[in-house]
Design an enzyme around this catalytic site. Structure first.
Site, PDB file in Angstrom:
ATOM      1  N   ARG A 132       0.857  -1.186   0.000  1.00 17.31           N
ATOM      2  CA  ARG A 132       0.000   0.000   0.000  1.00 17.31           C
ATOM      3  C   ARG A 132       0.890   1.231   0.000  1.00 17.31           C
ATOM      4  O   ARG A 132       1.746   1.381   0.878  1.00 17.31           O
ATOM      5  CB  ARG A 132      -0.922   0.033   1.217  1.00 17.31           C
ATOM      6  CG  ARG A 132      -2.089   1.038   1.065  1.00 17.31           C
ATOM      7  CD  ARG A 132      -2.923   1.142   2.328  1.00 17.31           C
ATOM      8  NE  ARG A 132      -2.201   1.842   3.365  1.00 17.31           N
ATOM      9  CZ  ARG A 132      -2.223   1.509   4.657  1.00 17.31           C
ATOM     10  NH1 ARG A 132      -2.912   0.455   5.067  1.00 17.31           N
ATOM     11  NH2 ARG A 132      -1.532   2.202   5.547  1.00 17.31           N
ATOM     12  N   GLU A 150       4.352   7.279   2.844  1.00 18.89           N
ATOM     13  CA  GLU A 150       5.166   6.089   3.088  1.00 18.89           C
ATOM     14  C   GLU A 150       4.706   4.973   2.160  1.00 18.89           C
ATOM     15  O   GLU A 150       3.629   5.042   1.550  1.00 18.89           O
ATOM     16  CB  GLU A 150       5.075   5.635   4.545  1.00 18.89           C
ATOM     17  CG  GLU A 150       3.683   5.198   4.970  1.00 18.89           C
ATOM     18  CD  GLU A 150       3.618   4.775   6.424  1.00 18.89           C
ATOM     19  OE1 GLU A 150       4.675   4.744   7.091  1.00 18.89           O
ATOM     20  OE2 GLU A 150       2.513   4.469   6.907  1.00 18.89           O
ATOM     21  N   ASN A 152       4.086   0.828   2.343  1.00 22.48           N
ATOM     22  CA  ASN A 152       3.918  -0.274   3.285  1.00 22.48           C
ATOM     23  C   ASN A 152       4.144  -1.604   2.589  1.00 22.48           C
ATOM     24  O   ASN A 152       3.490  -1.907   1.581  1.00 22.48           O
ATOM     25  CB  ASN A 152       2.503  -0.256   3.874  1.00 22.48           C
ATOM     26  CG  ASN A 152       2.185   1.054   4.564  1.00 22.48           C
ATOM     27  OD1 ASN A 152       2.498   1.253   5.728  1.00 22.48           O
ATOM     28  ND2 ASN A 152       1.568   1.974   3.836  1.00 22.48           N
ATOM     29  N   SER A 157      -3.078  -2.817   5.944  1.00 28.57           N
ATOM     30  CA  SER A 157      -4.408  -3.144   6.457  1.00 28.57           C
ATOM     31  C   SER A 157      -5.514  -2.309   5.829  1.00 28.57           C
ATOM     32  O   SER A 157      -5.284  -1.405   5.039  1.00 28.57           O
ATOM     33  CB  SER A 157      -4.421  -2.960   7.976  1.00 28.57           C
ATOM     34  OG  SER A 157      -4.090  -1.626   8.306  1.00 28.57           O
ATOM     35  N   LYS A 339      11.877   3.122   6.239  1.00 27.07           N
ATOM     36  CA  LYS A 339      11.836   4.544   5.869  1.00 27.07           C
ATOM     37  C   LYS A 339      13.164   4.991   5.274  1.00 27.07           C
ATOM     38  O   LYS A 339      13.211   5.929   4.473  1.00 27.07           O
ATOM     39  CB  LYS A 339      11.493   5.386   7.097  1.00 27.07           C
ATOM     40  CG  LYS A 339      10.175   5.022   7.762  1.00 27.07           C
ATOM     41  CD  LYS A 339       9.011   5.138   6.811  1.00 27.07           C
ATOM     42  CE  LYS A 339       7.686   4.818   7.490  1.00 27.07           C
ATOM     43  NZ  LYS A 339       7.520   3.376   7.777  1.00 27.07           N
ATOM     44  N   LYS A 407      10.793  10.255  11.659  1.00 27.49           N
ATOM     45  CA  LYS A 407      10.226   8.915  11.545  1.00 27.49           C
ATOM     46  C   LYS A 407      11.279   7.840  11.824  1.00 27.49           C
ATOM     47  O   LYS A 407      12.381   7.886  11.272  1.00 27.49           O
ATOM     48  CB  LYS A 407       9.667   8.685  10.136  1.00 27.49           C
ATOM     49  CG  LYS A 407       8.451   9.534   9.793  1.00 27.49           C
ATOM     50  CD  LYS A 407       7.872   9.117   8.445  1.00 27.49           C
ATOM     51  CE  LYS A 407       6.583   9.863   8.136  1.00 27.49           C
ATOM     52  NZ  LYS A 407       5.958   9.380   6.880  1.00 27.49           N
ATOM     53  N   GLU A 411       6.433   0.321  10.890  1.00 27.40           N
ATOM     54  CA  GLU A 411       5.095   0.310  10.301  1.00 27.40           C
ATOM     55  C   GLU A 411       4.084   0.498  11.428  1.00 27.40           C
ATOM     56  O   GLU A 411       4.367   0.231  12.594  1.00 27.40           O
ATOM     57  CB  GLU A 411       4.831  -1.017   9.590  1.00 27.40           C
ATOM     58  CG  GLU A 411       5.811  -1.347   8.473  1.00 27.40           C
ATOM     59  CD  GLU A 411       5.542  -0.583   7.204  1.00 27.40           C
ATOM     60  OE1 GLU A 411       4.570   0.178   7.156  1.00 27.40           O
ATOM     61  OE2 GLU A 411       6.321  -0.739   6.245  1.00 27.40           O
ATOM     62  N   GLY A 412       2.868   0.916  11.058  1.00 24.26           N
ATOM     63  CA  GLY A 412       1.820   1.098  12.061  1.00 24.26           C
ATOM     64  C   GLY A 412       1.824   2.518  12.604  1.00 24.26           C
ATOM     65  O   GLY A 412       2.814   3.248  12.505  1.00 24.26           O
ATOM     66  N   ARG A 495      -8.151   7.306   4.552  1.00 29.06           N
ATOM     67  CA  ARG A 495      -8.215   7.508   6.000  1.00 29.06           C
ATOM     68  C   ARG A 495      -8.275   9.004   6.278  1.00 29.06           C
ATOM     69  O   ARG A 495      -7.566   9.792   5.643  1.00 29.06           O
ATOM     70  CB  ARG A 495      -6.985   6.916   6.697  1.00 29.06           C
ATOM     71  CG  ARG A 495      -6.976   5.410   6.745  1.00 29.06           C
ATOM     72  CD  ARG A 495      -5.685   4.897   7.351  1.00 29.06           C
ATOM     73  NE  ARG A 495      -4.527   5.292   6.540  1.00 29.06           N
ATOM     74  CZ  ARG A 495      -3.271   5.058   6.887  1.00 29.06           C
ATOM     75  NH1 ARG A 495      -3.008   4.469   8.036  1.00 29.06           N
ATOM     76  NH2 ARG A 495      -2.280   5.417   6.089  1.00 29.06           N
TER      77      ARG A 495
END
Length: 519
Positions: A132, A150, A152, A157, A339, A407, A411-412, A495
């Site tokens: 993603r 970013e 993923n 998810s 990253k 950063k 992830e998350g 989102r």
């Protein structure tokens, strides 16, 4: 706001009866259609695991520039190719791991898993990515351009809930918005179809089919590795159910899919004894005599340090990696999502030793320029390069740091440090660890408003939207030409969070589900 909609949007819903009716319709539709999560333990006691609550969601779809949406979808297959090839380049990844591992034990441990398997030899050449790529719209005067937040490569998810959110807003546009006193919510909505659930399930099926039949005579299966006490279970279940439906539609019979908590790996899986191919066997806890061979292992856990409380968890990840199962992702693919990789790719060609990183993996000026347009300014935090020293000056300056986010290689949601908090955070950790971070220039999105339904309450105000575009990719890790067997753009996620919130993770409690209304 007017720059995207040309008017007032969304409706204010000043009437309490209107608000209550719309909220109730959304709550009922969400539960009836699986746009839901398990409630947090703090909200209610649910020892039997029977309760569900609506996922946080916007009342209306959010306006999104059509040109930016189409560009993000169009570039995804190039991103699939890019990250598949990065995962094949052990030398490139190894150099970057060495740059950050001194201050990041988690990255170092992942690399050590790879080295252990490499020493005895990998037995599975195929790798699967359910990717993603996340973007925000950057506004520079009258120009709107997507910029990547970013990329993923593990546990990407919300594909399941995203498709349901698109269906929810389509349903409301067909039935409810036209009943509001203010009809601006109904006029001219352009709601694109969203095939995220179907797309990711198709990627899993492509890998399952490529694995082939068991040479040991077992039924083959797909394992979903999940976190203990997973609240986002319905998002994952949508993929599972769709995978079964696609396999039934193809006439091959239902693919067995099993959910396996990460902590239970040692008790439920084993490597086939006496087989040099190291097939991964799954032992059904409810019927110990039923043994399946795992063709695909889909990790929805294992992306952060909390999933590895001790050496046993790392040993479990090692057993997955060394097996014949197609891991989604492999350790190298997970590391490609660092990253640091994103920072190196975004390094201008005139700067530093990594100047040709993007062209190292992607051929063709059009492809390279297309990717380059999506990059924002990202700096290393080392103390040896000019770019790193510049970043340290920016990050420790109370005024200059206001335009940046710091950063780690994670992830998350909930891992980043923003604006004025950066100098203090850096002072709280050893300076020797600063090099394991990157410093990214903040993206400036156009102003928007929406209404969020969260925990039964309506929140009305300014919002920021983040678009994620899914991609599925199956490739041969050993192929010199980077042979790709399956590559598709696979739907989207939107989102949305309040414009005063820095983090946007839905599962982490910051953001909410949304869908796109093209403008």
């Amino acid at each position: 706001m007017a720059s995207l909609t040309g008017g007032s949007y969304p409706p204010s819903l000043d009437d309490e009866l209107e608000r209550d009716r719309l909220a109730q319709v959304i709550k009922d539709w969400s539960i009836a259609n699986g746009l839901a999560v398990r409630p947090p333990p703090a909200m209610t006691s649910d020892p039997e695991g029977i309760l569900a609550t609506t996922a946080p969601v916007t009342i209306f779809p959010s306006p999104f520039p059509k040109s930016c949406f189409e560009e993000a979808k169009l570039i995804q297959k190039t991103y699939n190719e890019l990250y598949a090839r990065i995962s094949q380049d052990e030398e490139f990844l190894g150099e970057l791991v060495q740059e950050v591992a001194g201050g990041d034990e988690f990255i170092a441990n992942l690399w050590n898993v790879h080295l252990r398997v490499k020493m005895e030899g990998y037995v599975q050449n195929l790798a699967l990515g359910l990717f993603r790529s996340d973007y925000m719209v950057h506004q520079d005067g009258s120009t709107l351009q997507i910029k990547q937040v970013e990329f993923n490569t593990i546990a990407s998810s919300f594909a399941g809930l995203s498709a349901q959110t698109s269906q929810l807003h389509t349903y409301l546009a067909q039935t409810e918005y036209s009943l509001l006193k203010d009809t601006s919510a109904h006029a001219g909505l352009d709601l694109p179809a969203n095939g995220s659930t179907k797309g990711l399930a198709a990627g899993l099926k492509a890998a399952f089919d490529a694995y082939g039949k068991s040479e040991l005579g077992h039924r083959t299966c797909v394992l979903f590795l999940v976190q203990d006490g997973e609240r986002n279970v319905f998002d994952q279940r949508h993929l599972e159910y769709e995978l079964v439906q696609q396999s039934l539609a193809s006439g091959t019979g239902a693919i067995p899919v099993f959910r396996l908590p990460f902590s239970q790996i040692p008790d439920r899986i084993s490597i086939a004894p006496g087989s040099f191919k190291r097939q991964l066997l799954y032992h059904l806890p409810s019927n110990p005599s039923a043994v399946f061979e795992a063709a695909v292992v889909y990790l929805r856990a294992g992306y952060g340090p909390r999933d590895y409380p001790g050496q046993a968890a790392w040993e479990a990840r090692y057993q997955i990696e060394r097996s014949a199962a197609i891991a989604c992702p492999s350790v190298l693919t997970q590391l490609a999502g660092m990253k640091k990789v994103q920072q190196v790719l975004a390094t201008p060609e005139s700067d530093g030793s990594h100047s040709s990183a993007l062209r190292r993996f992607i051929k063709g000026d059009d492809k390279v320029e297309g990717l380059w347009r999506t990059f924002t300014n990202i700096f290393p935090m080392d103390d040896t390069t000019a770019a790193g020293q510049k970043a340290r000056c920016l990050a420790t300056d109370p005024a200059a740091c206001q335009g940046y986010v710091l950063k780690p290689q994670r992830e998350g949601g909930g891992n980043n440090t923003y604006r004025s908090a950066i100098p203090g955070y850096l002072q709280s950790i050893p300076e020797a660890h600063w090099g394991s971070y990157i410093l990214m220039e903040l993206i400036t999105p156009p102003p928007l408003s929406n209404i969020i339904l969260r925990n039964g309450q309506l929140e009305h105000g300014g919002v920021i939207c983040e678009l994620g575009v899914y991609g599925t990719c199956l490739w041969d890790q050993t192929s010199r030409d980077g042979k790709i067997l399956h590559s598709e753009e696979s739907g989207y996620l939107l989102r949305t969070k309040g414009d005063q919130s820095e983090e946007g993770g839905v599962a982490a409690g910051f953001g909410c589900m949304d869908s796109v209304s093209l403008v």
